[in-house]
Design a protein around this motif. Sequence first.
Motif, PDB file in Angstrom:
ATOM      1  N   SER A 155       2.431   1.766  -3.532  1.00 23.89           N
ATOM      2  CA  SER A 155       1.328   2.237  -4.577  1.00 23.89           C
ATOM      3  C   SER A 155       0.979   3.701  -4.286  1.00 23.89           C
ATOM      4  O   SER A 155       0.775   4.533  -4.993  1.00 23.89           O
ATOM      5  CB  SER A 155       0.233   1.334  -4.598  1.00 23.89           C
ATOM      6  OG  SER A 155      -0.641   1.384  -3.425  1.00 23.89           O
ATOM      7  N   ALA A 156       0.917   4.133  -3.136  1.00 24.62           N
ATOM      8  CA  ALA A 156       0.458   5.448  -2.475  1.00 24.62           C
ATOM      9  C   ALA A 156       1.625   6.501  -2.936  1.00 24.62           C
ATOM     10  O   ALA A 156       1.206   7.661  -3.517  1.00 24.62           O
ATOM     11  CB  ALA A 156       0.384   5.493  -0.919  1.00 24.62           C
ATOM     12  N   HIS A 207       4.127  -3.728  -6.935  1.00 22.76           N
ATOM     13  CA  HIS A 207       2.941  -3.249  -6.049  1.00 22.76           C
ATOM     14  C   HIS A 207       2.203  -2.078  -6.751  1.00 22.76           C
ATOM     15  O   HIS A 207       1.304  -1.659  -6.220  1.00 22.76           O
ATOM     16  CB  HIS A 207       3.425  -2.883  -4.562  1.00 22.76           C
ATOM     17  CG  HIS A 207       4.078  -3.902  -3.871  1.00 22.76           C
ATOM     18  ND1 HIS A 207       3.444  -5.281  -3.724  1.00 22.76           N
ATOM     19  CD2 HIS A 207       5.453  -3.910  -3.434  1.00 22.76           C
ATOM     20  CE1 HIS A 207       4.114  -6.097  -2.994  1.00 22.76           C
ATOM     21  NE2 HIS A 207       5.376  -5.203  -2.789  1.00 22.76           N
ATOM     22  N   VAL A 208       2.965  -1.584  -7.731  1.00 20.52           N
ATOM     23  CA  VAL A 208       2.394  -0.326  -8.476  1.00 20.52           C
ATOM     24  C   VAL A 208       1.877  -0.567  -9.837  1.00 20.52           C
ATOM     25  O   VAL A 208       2.690  -1.426 -10.441  1.00 20.52           O
ATOM     26  CB  VAL A 208       3.439   0.736  -8.642  1.00 20.52           C
ATOM     27  CG1 VAL A 208       3.065   1.911  -9.423  1.00 20.52           C
ATOM     28  CG2 VAL A 208       4.196   1.021  -7.189  1.00 20.52           C
ATOM     29  N   VAL A 231       0.793  -1.301  -0.099  1.00 21.79           N
ATOM     30  CA  VAL A 231      -0.041   0.111  -0.004  1.00 21.79           C
ATOM     31  C   VAL A 231       0.932   1.350  -0.017  1.00 21.79           C
ATOM     32  O   VAL A 231       0.540   2.243  -0.695  1.00 21.79           O
ATOM     33  CB  VAL A 231      -0.981  -0.149   1.255  1.00 21.79           C
ATOM     34  CG1 VAL A 231      -1.728   1.352   1.542  1.00 21.79           C
ATOM     35  CG2 VAL A 231      -1.830  -1.058   0.959  1.00 21.79           C
ATOM     36  N   ALA A 275       3.822   6.216  -5.346  1.00 17.31           N
ATOM     37  CA  ALA A 275       3.945   6.321  -6.758  1.00 17.31           C
ATOM     38  C   ALA A 275       2.640   7.078  -7.266  1.00 17.31           C
ATOM     39  O   ALA A 275       3.034   7.879  -8.205  1.00 17.31           O
ATOM     40  CB  ALA A 275       3.663   4.788  -7.435  1.00 17.31           C
ATOM     41  N   THR A 276       1.522   7.045  -6.762  1.00 19.58           N
ATOM     42  CA  THR A 276       0.657   7.976  -6.885  1.00 19.58           C
ATOM     43  C   THR A 276       0.611   9.237  -6.537  1.00 19.58           C
ATOM     44  O   THR A 276       0.683  10.473  -7.421  1.00 19.58           O
ATOM     45  CB  THR A 276      -0.550   7.453  -6.266  1.00 19.58           C
ATOM     46  OG1 THR A 276      -0.846   6.211  -6.647  1.00 19.58           O
ATOM     47  CG2 THR A 276      -1.953   8.325  -6.644  1.00 19.58           C
ATOM     48  N   SER A 294       3.448  10.672  -8.919  1.00 23.28           N
ATOM     49  CA  SER A 294       2.979  10.887 -10.217  1.00 23.28           C
ATOM     50  C   SER A 294       2.085  12.306 -10.312  1.00 23.28           C
ATOM     51  O   SER A 294       2.320  13.162 -11.335  1.00 23.28           O
ATOM     52  CB  SER A 294       1.942  10.043 -10.829  1.00 23.28           C
ATOM     53  OG  SER A 294       2.032   8.746 -10.546  1.00 23.28           O
ATOM     54  N   ASP A 348      -2.525   1.993 -13.266  1.00 28.87           N
ATOM     55  CA  ASP A 348      -3.413   3.105 -12.989  1.00 28.87           C
ATOM     56  C   ASP A 348      -3.083   3.849 -11.758  1.00 28.87           C
ATOM     57  O   ASP A 348      -3.237   5.167 -11.557  1.00 28.87           O
ATOM     58  CB  ASP A 348      -4.676   2.253 -12.420  1.00 28.87           C
ATOM     59  CG  ASP A 348      -5.726   1.883 -13.111  1.00 28.87           C
ATOM     60  OD1 ASP A 348      -5.443   2.089 -14.595  1.00 28.87           O
ATOM     61  OD2 ASP A 348      -6.513   0.935 -12.951  1.00 28.87           O
ATOM     62  N   HIS A 349      -2.028   3.654 -10.929  1.00 28.79           N
ATOM     63  CA  HIS A 349      -1.419   4.316  -9.922  1.00 28.79           C
ATOM     64  C   HIS A 349      -0.939   5.636 -10.624  1.00 28.79           C
ATOM     65  O   HIS A 349      -0.272   6.566  -9.675  1.00 28.79           O
ATOM     66  CB  HIS A 349      -0.540   3.583  -9.004  1.00 28.79           C
ATOM     67  CG  HIS A 349      -1.238   2.470  -8.320  1.00 28.79           C
ATOM     68  ND1 HIS A 349      -0.686   1.066  -8.255  1.00 28.79           N
ATOM     69  CD2 HIS A 349      -2.311   2.532  -7.602  1.00 28.79           C
ATOM     70  CE1 HIS A 349      -1.552   0.494  -7.534  1.00 28.79           C
ATOM     71  NE2 HIS A 349      -2.519   1.217  -7.133  1.00 28.79           N
ATOM     72  N   VAL A 350      -0.366   5.550 -11.541  1.00 25.66           N
ATOM     73  CA  VAL A 350       0.609   6.356 -12.150  1.00 25.66           C
ATOM     74  C   VAL A 350      -0.317   7.278 -13.479  1.00 25.66           C
ATOM     75  O   VAL A 350       0.592   8.084 -14.155  1.00 25.66           O
ATOM     76  CB  VAL A 350       1.883   6.065 -12.636  1.00 25.66           C
ATOM     77  CG1 VAL A 350       2.786   5.517 -11.500  1.00 25.66           C
ATOM     78  CG2 VAL A 350       2.038   4.738 -13.745  1.00 25.66           C
ATOM     79  N   SER A 351      -1.434   7.136 -13.586  1.00 30.03           N
ATOM     80  CA  SER A 351      -1.948   7.294 -14.916  1.00 30.03           C
ATOM     81  C   SER A 351      -2.076   9.114 -14.980  1.00 30.03           C
ATOM     82  O   SER A 351      -2.099   9.659 -15.912  1.00 30.03           O
ATOM     83  CB  SER A 351      -3.526   6.902 -14.836  1.00 30.03           C
ATOM     84  OG  SER A 351      -4.328   7.363 -13.507  1.00 30.03           O
TER      85      SER A 351
END
Length: 106
Positions: free
Chosen positions: A41-42, A75-76, A38, A44-45, A48, A79-82
């Motif tokens: 991914s957080a 884990h990424v 988590v 990376a988001t 981005s 969509d996490h970096v869209s």
Amino acid sequence: MESREFVHMVRDLLDAEPDVRERAADEVTDRLSAYSPVQASALATLLSAAAVCEKETVVLEAELHAIIELMSTGHVMPDHVSQLCEIRLEELPQTLREYVTDLLEG
């Protein structure tokens, strides 16, 4: 990674000073094995979204590199970096265009 460390890292990634943001992005890559799925991914988001707003080329490069490294954890997801699709590629140096294109293509 403990919550206190994670919050400190997030604050540094969003700092007003470019040097602090760059250093924080570099530190993200130094601690890849410390993140939970988590947290990875957080980060990376967040990176981005920060990259979309970044004005300093050297900081943007560090942010994009950190995202690539986070993606290597598995884990990424794309969509996490869209948010990166909001970056105007024509305004970037060629090397950074390639970073963004590679990230968007997964």
